[in-house]
Motif scaffolding. Structure first.
Motif, mmCIF file in Angstrom:
data_model
loop_
_atom_site.group_PDB
_atom_site.id
_atom_site.type_symbol
_atom_site.label_atom_id
_atom_site.label_comp_id
_atom_site.label_asym_id
_atom_site.label_seq_id
_atom_site.Cartn_x
_atom_site.Cartn_y
_atom_site.Cartn_z
ATOM 1 N N UNK A 88 0.809 -1.085 0.085
ATOM 2 C CA UNK A 88 -0.047 0.131 -0.038
ATOM 3 C C UNK A 88 0.667 1.343 -0.140
ATOM 4 N N UNK A 89 2.015 1.307 0.426
ATOM 5 C CA UNK A 89 2.919 2.189 0.549
ATOM 6 C C UNK A 89 4.091 2.197 -0.737
ATOM 7 N N UNK A 90 3.724 1.475 -1.703
ATOM 8 C CA UNK A 90 4.690 1.138 -2.760
ATOM 9 C C UNK A 90 4.254 2.075 -4.191
ATOM 10 N N UNK A 91 5.062 3.011 -4.492
ATOM 11 C CA UNK A 91 4.660 3.543 -5.884
ATOM 12 C C UNK A 91 4.488 2.649 -6.941
ATOM 13 N N UNK A 92 3.314 3.038 -7.798
ATOM 14 C CA UNK A 92 3.113 1.792 -8.892
ATOM 15 C C UNK A 92 2.967 2.519 -10.252
ATOM 16 N N UNK A 93 3.700 2.290 -11.095
ATOM 17 C CA UNK A 93 3.563 2.776 -12.453
ATOM 18 C C UNK A 93 2.784 1.715 -13.257
ATOM 19 N N UNK A 94 1.869 2.404 -13.864
ATOM 20 C CA UNK A 94 0.570 1.462 -14.650
ATOM 21 C C UNK A 94 0.815 1.683 -16.126
ATOM 22 N N UNK A 97 8.983 5.856 -29.195
ATOM 23 C CA UNK A 97 9.121 7.127 -29.741
ATOM 24 C C UNK A 97 10.877 7.183 -30.095
ATOM 25 N N UNK A 98 11.060 8.320 -30.803
ATOM 26 C CA UNK A 98 12.415 8.493 -31.234
ATOM 27 C C UNK A 98 12.734 9.864 -30.734
ATOM 28 N N UNK A 99 14.054 10.193 -30.433
ATOM 29 C CA UNK A 99 14.371 11.211 -30.283
ATOM 30 C C UNK A 99 13.944 11.690 -28.680
ATOM 31 N N UNK A 100 14.058 13.262 -28.441
ATOM 32 C CA UNK A 100 13.568 13.812 -27.074
ATOM 33 C C UNK A 100 11.870 13.701 -27.311
ATOM 34 N N UNK A 101 11.538 13.321 -26.059
ATOM 35 C CA UNK A 101 10.257 13.022 -26.055
ATOM 36 C C UNK A 101 9.681 13.881 -24.577
ATOM 37 N N UNK A 102 8.370 14.031 -24.621
ATOM 38 C CA UNK A 102 7.559 14.486 -23.403
ATOM 39 C C UNK A 102 6.550 13.382 -22.967
ATOM 40 N N UNK A 103 7.047 12.666 -21.920
ATOM 41 C CA UNK A 103 6.212 11.631 -21.543
ATOM 42 C C UNK A 103 5.272 12.011 -20.408
ATOM 43 N N UNK A 104 4.065 10.995 -20.143
ATOM 44 C CA UNK A 104 3.219 11.043 -19.283
ATOM 45 C C UNK A 104 2.891 9.720 -18.229
ATOM 46 N N UNK A 105 3.394 9.637 -17.216
ATOM 47 C CA UNK A 105 3.263 8.338 -16.410
ATOM 48 C C UNK A 105 2.249 8.454 -15.552
ATOM 49 N N UNK A 106 1.393 7.187 -15.607
ATOM 50 C CA UNK A 106 0.260 7.195 -14.759
ATOM 51 C C UNK A 106 0.750 5.978 -13.791
ATOM 52 N N UNK A 107 -0.057 6.157 -12.534
ATOM 53 C CA UNK A 107 0.060 4.982 -11.348
ATOM 54 C C UNK A 107 -0.601 5.702 -10.261
ATOM 55 N N UNK A 108 0.251 5.118 -9.132
ATOM 56 C CA UNK A 108 -0.314 5.775 -7.559
ATOM 57 C C UNK A 108 0.975 5.840 -6.856
ATOM 58 N N UNK A 109 0.695 6.347 -5.573
ATOM 59 C CA UNK A 109 1.590 6.830 -4.811
ATOM 60 C C UNK A 109 2.919 7.461 -5.242
ATOM 61 N N UNK A 110 2.718 8.525 -5.920
ATOM 62 C CA UNK A 110 3.914 9.115 -6.585
ATOM 63 C C UNK A 110 4.484 10.087 -5.482
ATOM 64 N N UNK A 111 3.875 10.487 -4.517
ATOM 65 C CA UNK A 111 4.285 11.286 -3.370
ATOM 66 C C UNK A 111 4.332 12.764 -4.005
ATOM 67 N N UNK A 112 5.051 13.558 -3.159
ATOM 68 C CA UNK A 112 4.839 15.188 -3.439
ATOM 69 C C UNK A 112 5.975 15.485 -4.504
#
Length: 593
Positions: free
Chosen positions: A84-90, A97-112
């Motif tokens: 329950x206290x573990x950050x989770x990436x879903x 992609x190729x080259x430089x990219x802007x990414x969006x990471x979804x999940x839970x417990x990402x903290x401040x």
């Protein structure tokens, strides 16, 4: 003792920084460790009252952290691994992609204040949201490959690493698409996902293309040489740690685009430079050509489509390599495999620049050839006191005839080498080494006087190959004959000395004759002498019962094209007069002297 741990709950994937509080710790990281059920909590700081470490991964539930400091094992403190206290990436968007990219990471417990890594590369966080938890970050260009997406938080530690982002490795195009068999064409490969940290390997057919520059979208390299002819199409392959990409049949070697280097003259020059060489061939440019010898520029003084004249510059050390001609827009000229387009940077004995510009060796000098030096003996020497080949190399000039190295002592040590021909490439001209000294000379320890000594070195003496150095007469040679017939064919040369052994009685030792060859028949069995024989030399076969007995004079070759000889010191020569009467073979006879 150890009292507590803070924080006391965190990610099952570890990575959380915790502080264990107590007293009596050593204050040194060198003798302090923290054990968690056989795993290590990596210590980052120690004081007398605290130990700070980074948690390892652990199963959901409680675990005991045991501090050992200065050999003392402290009581365990309890920490809870919690799902329950573990950050989770879903998920990650985009996932490729190729080259430089802007990414969006979804999940839970990402903290401040989470941080994000894509493999070993930091993805710079630009924003976060909660309910649902998302992180936006900017990823710089990374080499092609698949990378784990990991979120790290100060509150909990590390997230799972099974969600990945794929950077595409693609070699899309190549320019130019054809070039010289001699190599040297500057190839530009465009694509995506090239590794800018560790240079990729590029091959054309199976040979490596020398990398000039790399960005994440472009590689430039110099095409390798190819030994083929006509036209030959090659795959171009880009290989790096994360994978490979192939441009099938994308580069073609073409004779029509290949300058040819056919010869270089002269083929030797000193390492100090200053040798004017002429390069002949076809397909050179009227102007703008470049010439290099093992990376040393040869300054062009005249050029045309078939000939280039240039002046060599200095070179560090001796080396024999093909001369490289770079023709603008076409690459390097192709050189033959027979060595006719090679240039040998080598220091000549007869050049003052070999000896520092002060002159060539003089009578009675000690000459020291050191490691890294290769000197070409292109002239006969004065009588040296000593020649010390100490790790270096002295080799006789194959184009010179009658060279004579003269010294009182020659010593070859520490991997040094004295070469007159090699087993693979024999020396065909006449060469000699003359040693000087006398019975009262000062001896070189171990080796003595008038000597060639070799200790951890090489003495190569390989003259003309003589398959048959002696044979027998096939027919009896009479007094006055100038032709003798041999039992075996020989390759002996006119001007060589031979000996025809006596076949007379027991007192005929004076009937062995030394003669000079005038000519040899095509099959090598008939030798014509410059002067007639003075004695008969038998070649007969007699039968006694069932046995055939041959009595034939031996004929041996005395001449060799490489000779090691000693000087004659007239001070110690004494002439002994001949006896008044000839030697009498009868052992009971009285001799005249």
């Amino acid at each position: 003792m150890a009292d507590s741990i803070s924080p006391d709950t965190g990610s099952t994937f570890g990575g959380q920084t915790v502080m264990i509080t107590g007293n009596g710790f050593s204050g040194s990281m060198e003798d302090t460790s923290v054990d968690v059920g056989g795993e290590t909590c990596v210590v980052t700081a120690v004081t007398a009252s605290t130990v700070t470490c980074v948690t390892p991964a652990g199963a959901d539930g409680s675990a005991e952290f045991v501090v050992t400091s200065n050999g003392v094992v402290f009581p365990a403190v309890t920490y809870t691994y919690s799902a329950a206290s573990t950050p989770t990436v879903t998920s990650v968007t985009p996932s490729t992609g190729t080259g430089a990219q802007s990414l969006t990471i979804s999940g839970s417990n990402f903290g401040a204040s989470p941080t994000v890594s894509i493999g070993e590369t930091d993805c710079s966080v630009t924003g976060t949201t909660s309910s649902p938890d998302t992180i936006s970050c900017d990823l710089p260009a990374v080499p092609g490959g698949e990378y784990a997406v990991v979120v790290s938080t100060s509150e909990y530690g590390l997230s799972n690493n099974d969600v990945t982002y794929t950077s595409e490795l693609t070699a899309a195009s190549i320019s130019p698409t054809s070039g010289s068999f001699g190599g040297g064409s500057l190839i530009t490969i465009t694509g995506t996902g090239f590794d800018t940290n560790v240079d990729p390997t590029v091959t054309v057919c199976t040979d490596e293309c020398s990398i000039e520059s790399v960005t994440d979208t472009e590689i430039t390299c110099l095409a390798p040489a190819n030994s083929g002819s006509g036209t030959e199409s090659c795959d171009v392959t880009v290989t790096q740690v994360s994978g490979a990409s192939v441009l099938a049949g994308s580069f073609t070697y073409d004779d029509a685009l290949t300058p040819q280097v056919t010869g270089v003259s002269p083929q030797r020059g000193g390492t100090g430079g200053g040798t004017s060489i002429t390069i002949t061939g076809t397909g050179f440019a009227a102007s703008g050509n470049k010439v290099m010898v093992d990376g040393s520029i040869c300054d062009i003084t005249a050029e045309s489509a078939t000939s280039i004249t240039c002046l060599t510059n200095s070179h560090a050390g001796c080396i024999e390599v093909p001369v490289t001609v770079e023709v603008p827009g076409q690459g390097y000229g192709q050189t033959p495999d027979d060595g006719s387009a090679n240039f040998y940077y080598i220091d000549r004995w007869n050049s003052i620049w070999t000896w520092g510009g002060t002159g060539t060796p003089l009578v009675g000098e000690l000459i020291h050839i050191t490691d890294g030096q290769t000197i070409l003996l292109d002239t006969s020497t004065p009588v040296l006191k000593m020649l010390l080949i100490d790790g270096g190399k002295l080799m006789y000039d194959r184009d010179a005839n009658g060279l004579n190295l003269q010294a009182e002592y020659i010593l070859i040590i520490n991997g040094g080498s004295l070469e007159i021909g090699t087993e693979d490439e024999r020396y065909t001209n006449d060469a000699s080494i003359t040693l000087h000294g006398n019975v009262r000379c000062t001896e070189l320890p171990i080796y003595g006087c008038k000597t060639i000594g070799v200790r951890d070195g090489t003495l190569d003496l390989h003259g003309e190959f003589i398959p048959m150095t002696w044979t027998y007469l096939a027919q009896t040679a009479a007094i006055g004959d100038t032709d003798i017939t041999l039992k075996n064919g020989v390759n002996w040369k006119p001007g060589s000395e031979i000996v025809v052994a006596t076949t007379g009685g027991r007192a005929s030792m004076g009937e062995s004759e030394k003669k000079v060859i005038d000519s040899v028949s095509a099959d090598g069995t008939v030798v014509t002498l410059t002067t007639p024989l003075k004695f008969e030399h038998l070649s007969i076969m007699q039968t006694f019962g069932s046995h055939d007995i041959e009595t034939r004079a031996e004929v041996g070759l005395l001449s060799r094209n490489i000779k090691i000889k000693g000087s004659v010191n007239e001070q110690f020569v004494t002439e002994i007069p001949a006896c008044e009467k000839p030697f009498v073979a009868n052992e009971e006879a009285t001799q005249s002297c």
